[in-house]
Scaffold this active site. Structure first.
Site: not given
Length: 270
Positions: A144, A148
């Protein structure tokens, strides 16, 4: 000088042909495409005149686990006036009292430049995310790469990457003026030997340690979701009204391809 017969020339041709074929195989084994098996996605720019069904899948009808307090709903995904809007709001669906929005690519993508222009949501306990992901549901290790923005503090964006399900690579970067007040450009350039993160065209972080570099081809996601349980990270959840994440553009430029518009990070790479 030794005279070559026709048989000698034929033998030499076969040997030369075999050597070239073997060299081609070795070269292909060393290429990023081979190293990232399943990377079938090609360069694209999505400016959301519509949601292209050939590229995007809309998450609908489930949640990602006990940490997530909302159910993914296609009703929370809208495209209007050249922008994608993902909404978090109170409405019972599935096992949750709230609904939220997410889109993901149908194909997997490998080395290249990943870019998004977005304005993030308000609200403690909410997460506005642009990221790539692959995992056990696709019969791969969890890899990943993340941008964010937590609604508790939209003045910063968190960078992170997971390699074989191991994270712990977080870095916070200031977003001048706040990620929720205006559109900002976020990009990462993923190469075999390094990963570079950009904010509004400026390099803000670089990773070169092999153990911290994902290797598996991944899908591209953008999502808005909430939590009741991850208070230490995302803040105490507090709901007063619907919140929205707006996206103006998402793009991927494959490694080696020409940049696709003026201002793309892919245009300034060296």
């Amino acid at each position: 000088m030794i005279k070559k017969t026709k048989k000698d020339e034929t033998t030499m041709f076969k040997q030369s042909h075999s050597f070239l074929a073997a060299a081609a195989v070795v070269a292909s084994l060393a290429s990023p495409v081979f190293a990232q098996e399943g990377a079938t996605g090609t360069s694209f720019v999505e400016e959301f005149d519509a949601l292209n069904p050939a590229i995007w899948y809309v998450s609908d009808g489930w949640n990602n686990g006990t940490h997530q307090n909302c159910t993914w709903s296609k009703q929370q995904v809208k495209v209007d006036d050249g922008k994608l809007t993902l909404t978090f709001e109170q409405r019972e669906a599935g096992e949750r009292q709230f609904v939220c929005g997410e889109i993901q690519t149908k194909k997997r993508f490998g080395y290249g430049t990943y870019e998004v222009r977005m304005k993030t949501a308000d609200g403690s306990g909410l997460n506005s995310a642009f990221f790539t992901y692959i995992g056990p549901t696709d019969k791969k290790d969890h890899d990943e790469i993340d941008f964010e923005v937590l609604g508790k503090n939209p003045a910063k964006v968190q960078l992170n990457q997971y390699v074989s399900a191991k994270g712990g690579n977080e870095k916070l970067v200031d977003v001048s003026g706040g990620a929720n007040s205006e559109f900002n450009d976020y990009a990462f350039v993923w190469e075999k030997d390094r990963l570079r993160y950009y904010l509004n065209g400026q390099l803000v972080h670089e990773v070169t340690e092999p153990a911290k570099l994902p290797v598996n081809a991944q899908k591209i996601f953008v999502s808005l979701w909430g939590t009741d349980t991850l208070k230490d990270w995302m803040g105490a959840f507090s709901y007063s009204k619907p919140s929205t994440l707006q996206v103006d553009r998402i793009a991927f430029t494959a490694e080696g391809d020409a940049c696709q518009w003026a201002g793309s990070v892919a245009c300034i790479l060296n």
